[in-house]
Write an enzyme that holds these catalytic residues in place. Structure first.
Site, PDB file in Angstrom:
ATOM      1  N   ASN A  12       0.993  -1.144   0.094  1.00  0.00           N
ATOM      2  CA  ASN A  12      -0.132   0.209   0.131  1.00  0.00           C
ATOM      3  C   ASN A  12       1.123   1.125  -0.130  1.00  0.00           C
ATOM      4  OD1 ASN A  12      -1.873   2.018   0.425  1.00  0.00           O
ATOM      5  ND2 ASN A  12      -2.312   1.345   2.664  1.00  0.00           N
ATOM      6  N   TRP A  13       1.023   2.107  -1.076  1.00  0.00           N
ATOM      7  CA  TRP A  13       1.825   2.907  -1.401  1.00  0.00           C
ATOM      8  C   TRP A  13       1.186   4.207  -0.759  1.00  0.00           C
ATOM      9  CZ3 TRP A  13       4.095   2.347  -7.041  1.00  0.00           C
ATOM     10  CH2 TRP A  13       4.694   1.124  -7.064  1.00  0.00           C
ATOM     11  N   LYS A  14       0.261   4.073  -0.335  1.00  0.00           N
ATOM     12  CA  LYS A  14      -0.592   5.508   0.180  1.00  0.00           C
ATOM     13  C   LYS A  14      -0.198   6.594  -0.747  1.00  0.00           C
ATOM     14  CE  LYS A  14      -0.016   3.643   4.811  1.00  0.00           C
ATOM     15  NZ  LYS A  14      -0.050   3.729   6.320  1.00  0.00           N
ATOM     16  N   HIS A  98      -9.278   1.112   4.898  1.00  0.00           N
ATOM     17  CA  HIS A  98      -8.359   1.361   5.454  1.00  0.00           C
ATOM     18  C   HIS A  98      -8.488   2.286   6.603  1.00  0.00           C
ATOM     19  CE1 HIS A  98      -4.216   2.556   6.347  1.00  0.00           C
ATOM     20  NE2 HIS A  98      -3.734   1.549   5.755  1.00  0.00           N
ATOM     21  N   GLU A 100      -7.121   4.722   7.674  1.00  0.00           N
ATOM     22  CA  GLU A 100      -6.983   6.129   7.539  1.00  0.00           C
ATOM     23  C   GLU A 100      -8.240   6.603   6.853  1.00  0.00           C
ATOM     24  OE1 GLU A 100      -3.076   5.540   5.529  1.00  0.00           O
ATOM     25  OE2 GLU A 100      -2.183   5.219   7.382  1.00  0.00           O
ATOM     26  N   GLU A 169      -5.549  -5.019  10.537  1.00  0.00           N
ATOM     27  CA  GLU A 169      -4.378  -3.864  10.768  1.00  0.00           C
ATOM     28  C   GLU A 169      -4.671  -3.156  11.978  1.00  0.00           C
ATOM     29  OE1 GLU A 169      -2.508  -2.519   6.575  1.00  0.00           O
ATOM     30  OE2 GLU A 169      -4.341  -1.527   7.176  1.00  0.00           O
ATOM     31  N   GLY A 175       2.291   2.070  10.711  1.00  0.00           N
ATOM     32  CA  GLY A 175       3.286   3.272  10.647  1.00  0.00           C
ATOM     33  C   GLY A 175       3.979   3.652  11.960  1.00  0.00           C
ATOM     34  N   SER A 214       3.472  -2.209  10.472  1.00  0.00           N
ATOM     35  CA  SER A 214       4.643  -2.200  10.566  1.00  0.00           C
ATOM     36  C   SER A 214       5.321  -3.687  10.200  1.00  0.00           C
ATOM     37  CB  SER A 214       5.073  -1.772  11.929  1.00  0.00           C
ATOM     38  OG  SER A 214       4.726  -0.496  12.241  1.00  0.00           O
ATOM     39  N   GLY A 235       2.781  -1.071   4.502  1.00  0.00           N
ATOM     40  CA  GLY A 235       2.920   0.364   4.033  1.00  0.00           C
ATOM     41  C   GLY A 235       4.218   0.562   3.629  1.00  0.00           C
ATOM     42  N   GLY A 236       4.905   1.257   4.870  1.00  0.00           N
ATOM     43  CA  GLY A 236       6.240   1.849   4.563  1.00  0.00           C
ATOM     44  C   GLY A 236       7.258   1.084   3.754  1.00  0.00           C
TER      45      GLY A 236
HETATM   46  C1  PEP Z   1      -0.943   0.197   6.105  1.00  0.00           C
HETATM   47  O1  PEP Z   1      -1.066   1.280   6.336  1.00  0.00           O
HETATM   48  O2  PEP Z   1      -1.750  -0.546   5.512  1.00  0.00           O
HETATM   49  C2  PEP Z   1       0.339  -0.317   6.924  1.00  0.00           C
HETATM   50  C3  PEP Z   1       0.318  -1.622   7.172  1.00  0.00           C
HETATM   51  O3  PEP Z   1       1.535   0.658   6.997  1.00  0.00           O
HETATM   52  P1  PEP Z   1       2.540   0.133   7.649  1.00  0.00           P
HETATM   53  O4  PEP Z   1       3.259  -1.113   6.981  1.00  0.00           O
HETATM   54  O5  PEP Z   1       3.842   1.327   7.394  1.00  0.00           O
HETATM   55  O6  PEP Z   1       2.478   0.176   9.162  1.00  0.00           O
END
Ligand code: PEP
Length: 254
Positions: A12-14, A98, A100, A169, A175, A214, A235-236
């Site tokens: 997920n590149w957001k 998600h 967010e 999640e 994050g 994470s 994500g990251g």
């Molecule tokens: C996400 O936003 O879907 C996510 C899992 O982010 P991160 O891996 O950065 O925690």
């Protein structure tokens, strides 16, 4: 790879990566993992980069996903994108609900439910995200929060549940660098599968349940080797080809 459900790693590149950066990242992942068939690899760039990423990963096994969509097929919804528009760009998957989007855009379970139905109607596989906040976990209601999200978001989808993916999640792990332990995550994934059983009966056994929060190269294998964890929503660590591919390699080793 002993699980019968296909392990899936979705990036997920957001709201990151300009078009040229997205093309570079997708090409790098394709170079390293383009022929990988044991893990389903999904890249979810922002809308603006879907076309270029789709082109970059064509003639590979990598799949394209979007991060959101509208529930209506077309019409006066300024700024929105429909499921058919995503199919037009060769998307296979779409992330829905998600945390967010739930937090910043006030998406409710009902909204997520309408989007999931529209996605399935257009032959897009929805990745429906659920997860509790730290306050909810500390108050001992993580399971009831997740159950409510699942029942609301997947209402009426029992017959097609095997076409849905769920991403657990925990909001406190997204994050933050703070990952759920494999045991904590497995316990929730097992619980999620039992709730899915109440919605879709035996189809629950086929549902891919991804962990997100994470996930990194050094914790991915321990998480993915749990019996009910079928991959990750990353994500990251998906913003850098080396890290993302290492997570895929960790998945391959499970
Ligand atoms: C996400 O936003 O879907 C996510 C899992 O982010 P991160 O891996 O950065 O925690």
């Amino acid at each position: 790879m002993s699980k019968f459900r296909k392990c899936t790693i979705a990036g997920n590149w957001k709201m990151n990566k300009a078009v040229n950066e997205a093309e570079d990242l997708a090409s790098s992942v394709k170079r390293e993992m383009g022929e990988c068939s044991d893990v389903e690899i999904v890249l979810c760039p922002p809308f603006t980069a879907l076309k270029v990423v789709g082109d970059a990963i064509s003639e590979s096994r990598l799949k394209l996903g979007a991060q959101n969509m509208h529930s209506e097929p077309d019409g006066a919804y300024t700024g929105e994108i429909s499921a058919n528009m995503l199919r037009d760009l060769f998307c296979h998957y779409v992330i829905l609900g998600h945390s967010e989007r739930r937090t910043y855009f006030h998406e409710t379970d009902d909204v997520v439910n309408r989007k999931a139905k529209a996605a399935l109607k257009a032959n897009l596989l929805p990745i429906v995200c659920v997860g509790e906040t730290l306050t909810e976990r500390d108050a001992g209601c993580a399971e009831s929060v997740v159950r409510t999200q699942l029942q609301g978001s997947l209402d009426g989808l029992g017959d097609v549940l095997d076409k849905v993916l769920v991403a657990y999640e925990p909001v406190w792990a997204i994050g933050t660098g703070r990952t759920a332990t494999p045991e904590t995550a497995q316990a929730m994934h097992k619980y999620i599968r039992s709730v899915l059983g109440g919605i879709g009966g035996s189809k629950a056994d086929s549902v891919r349940i991804l962990y997100g929060g994470s996930m990194k190269p050094d914790n991915a294998a321990a998480l993915i080797s749990q019996p009910d964890i079928d991959g990750g929503l990353v994500g990251g660590a998906a913003l850098e080809a080396r890290q993302f591919c290492e997570i895929v390699r960790a998945a391959l080793s499970c």
